[in-house]
Design a protein around this motif. Structure first.
Motif, short mmCIF file in Angstrom:
data_model
loop_
_atom_site.label_atom_id
_atom_site.label_comp_id
_atom_site.label_asym_id
_atom_site.label_seq_id
_atom_site.Cartn_x
_atom_site.Cartn_y
_atom_site.Cartn_z
N LEU A 19 0.87 -1.17 0.00
CA LEU A 19 0.00 0.00 0.00
C LEU A 19 0.91 1.23 0.00
O LEU A 19 1.42 1.65 1.04
CB LEU A 19 -0.91 -0.01 1.22
N VAL A 20 1.16 1.78 -1.18
CA VAL A 20 2.16 2.84 -1.35
C VAL A 20 1.54 4.19 -1.03
O VAL A 20 0.53 4.59 -1.63
CB VAL A 20 2.73 2.82 -2.77
N VAL A 68 -5.02 -0.95 5.06
CA VAL A 68 -4.49 -0.52 6.34
C VAL A 68 -5.57 -0.52 7.43
O VAL A 68 -5.25 -0.64 8.61
CB VAL A 68 -3.86 0.89 6.22
N PHE A 69 -6.83 -0.44 7.03
CA PHE A 69 -7.94 -0.52 7.99
C PHE A 69 -8.60 -1.89 7.88
O PHE A 69 -8.69 -2.45 6.78
CB PHE A 69 -8.96 0.58 7.73
N PRO A 70 -9.05 -2.46 8.99
CA PRO A 70 -9.66 -3.79 8.95
C PRO A 70 -10.84 -3.85 7.98
O PRO A 70 -11.71 -2.97 7.98
CB PRO A 70 -10.13 -4.00 10.40
N VAL A 71 -10.84 -4.88 7.17
CA VAL A 71 -11.93 -5.11 6.22
C VAL A 71 -12.92 -6.07 6.86
O VAL A 71 -12.53 -7.13 7.35
CB VAL A 71 -11.39 -5.70 4.91
N ILE A 122 -4.94 -9.35 -0.64
CA ILE A 122 -3.68 -9.97 -0.21
C ILE A 122 -3.47 -9.78 1.28
O ILE A 122 -3.15 -10.74 1.99
CB ILE A 122 -2.49 -9.39 -1.00
N ALA A 123 -3.66 -8.57 1.77
CA ALA A 123 -3.38 -8.32 3.19
C ALA A 123 -4.33 -7.28 3.74
O ALA A 123 -4.66 -6.30 3.06
CB ALA A 123 -1.94 -7.86 3.38
N THR A 124 -4.77 -7.50 4.97
CA THR A 124 -5.57 -6.51 5.68
C THR A 124 -5.29 -6.62 7.18
O THR A 124 -5.03 -7.71 7.69
CB THR A 124 -7.08 -6.68 5.43
#
Length: 360
Positions: free
Chosen positions: A237-238, A322-325, A336-338
């Motif tokens: 997450l750029v 960056v925030f919980p999904v 991919i990532a949360t």
């Protein structure tokens, strides 16, 4: 005459007593003055350059075959605190006291996952081992995992260190270096990670730094990397044109005296970023020339700027969160990532995603 002599002796005796008492009082006052005015060794200026690590006499050799008593003797120091705001003890030489130097070679790794975690956070390590950390093969690509720790700073550090050695013997997935494990030392932790990868994992193609509170979809990560560059590649997450926070109450506050520009260069948020292994040597070299800041993902962005290498945006902006999904089987099958709200969520979401049936 006799009376005069006796009086003179008495005067001399009294004078001697007064002199002795004055001398004793002077010595006591001198000791008190020295105790008050001279700082203790731990806070002296000569200690500050080493404050991020153990003093040299307590350093422990790089080995996994290490006795419990040896490590315990080195971890009895007081909890570490930074000697001044925004201080980072880097560059410096740090050594591994728990190591797995053959991990990449033995497993012929495609992507190595490195999870920085507090020494005391056994629950997070167990949760990851039982969920996405157990996914070691995607197609013909091998995924490996290591947890990265510093030295415990709690009052029960000796017992905790013994537990860590036993955990290492059981799982062989711990790396521990001799810096104090602290939020203020995350930059040190990150560069130590790069140093380890550079020295021990150059046969792998990629590595990913993953926070311990992250849900990771390993299959989607590998699929992304199958078509990604193998050189000068960093993605996640750029953040671009991110403003430097000048509010002293902010967790990420940096004063102008530490970092003068109003904006940061592009950087990948620390929740999880992936990079090609050729970058490790370059970033370690850049870190010797870039003024360190304690915000570790920003520091890597500064190193990338120093190298003149831009970060790569992911093909889909929803892959890294960056925030919980909120959990949705279809949604989680595509990311991919949360970040997650709890370890319980991590476990439950992963288990649900493994059940048979369509995702969407």
């Amino acid at each position: 005459m006799k009376q005069d002599s006796e009086e003179r002796c008495q005067v001399q005796s009294n004078g001697g007593s007064r002199t002795l008492r004055s001398f004793v009082i002077f010595i006591i006052l001198l000791i008190l003055f020295l105790c008050y005015c001279i700082p203790t060794y731990e806070n002296s200026e000569s200690w500050m350059p080493k404050v991020g690590k153990f003093p040299p006499e307590t350093l422990i050799n790089k080995t996994t075959n290490i006795s419990l008593t040896t490590v315990s003797a080195g971890t009895s120091a007081k909890p570490w605190k930074p000697p001044e705001p925004y201080y980072v003890a880097y560059p410096n030489r740090y050594n591994f006291i728990i190591n797995e130097p053959q991990k990449c070679q033995k497993e012929n790794v495609f992507v190595m996952l490195i999870i920085p975690v507090a020494p005391s956070n056994t629950a997070a390590r167990e949760a990851i081992r039982s969920t996405w950390g157990s996914e070691r093969l995607v197609g013909d690509k091998i995924v490996s995992l290591l947890f990265l720790l510093g030295l415990p700073t709690s009052q029960d550090s000796e017992k905790l260190q013994e537990d860590l050695l036993q955990e290492s013997e059981k799982y062989h997935d711990l790396l521990q270096s001799d810096f104090w494990d602290s939020y203020y030392n995350l930059t040190i932790k990150t560069i130590v990670m790069l140093e380890w990868l550079s020295a021990n994992c150059q046969n792998a193609s990629y590595a990913m730094k993953v926070d311990s509170d992250i849900f990771l979809n390993v299959k989607n990560l590998v699929n992304l990397l199958l078509s990604s560059p193998k050189q000068n590649y960093m993605s996640g997450l750029v953040a671009r044109r991110a403003m430097v926070l000048r509010n002293p109450h902010s967790k990420w506050y940096l004063p102008q005296t530490v970092y003068a520009p109003a904006q940061y260069p592009p950087y990948a948020l620390g929740l999880g970023y992936v990079f090609s292994l050729d970058l490790t040597v370059k970033l370690v070299e850049a870190a010797q020339h870039v003024k360190p800041v304690y915000i570790e993902d920003v520091f890597l962005g500064l190193c990338m700027k120093h190298l003149g290498i831009d970060l790569t945006d992911p093909p889909d902006g929803s892959l890294f969160n960056v925030f919980p999904v909120d959990y949705n089987r279809c949604r989680y099958s595509k990311l991919i990532a949360t970040t997650t709200r709890s370890l319980t969520n991590q476990v439950e979401f992963w288990r649900n995603l493994q059940t048979p049936g369509p995702y969407c």
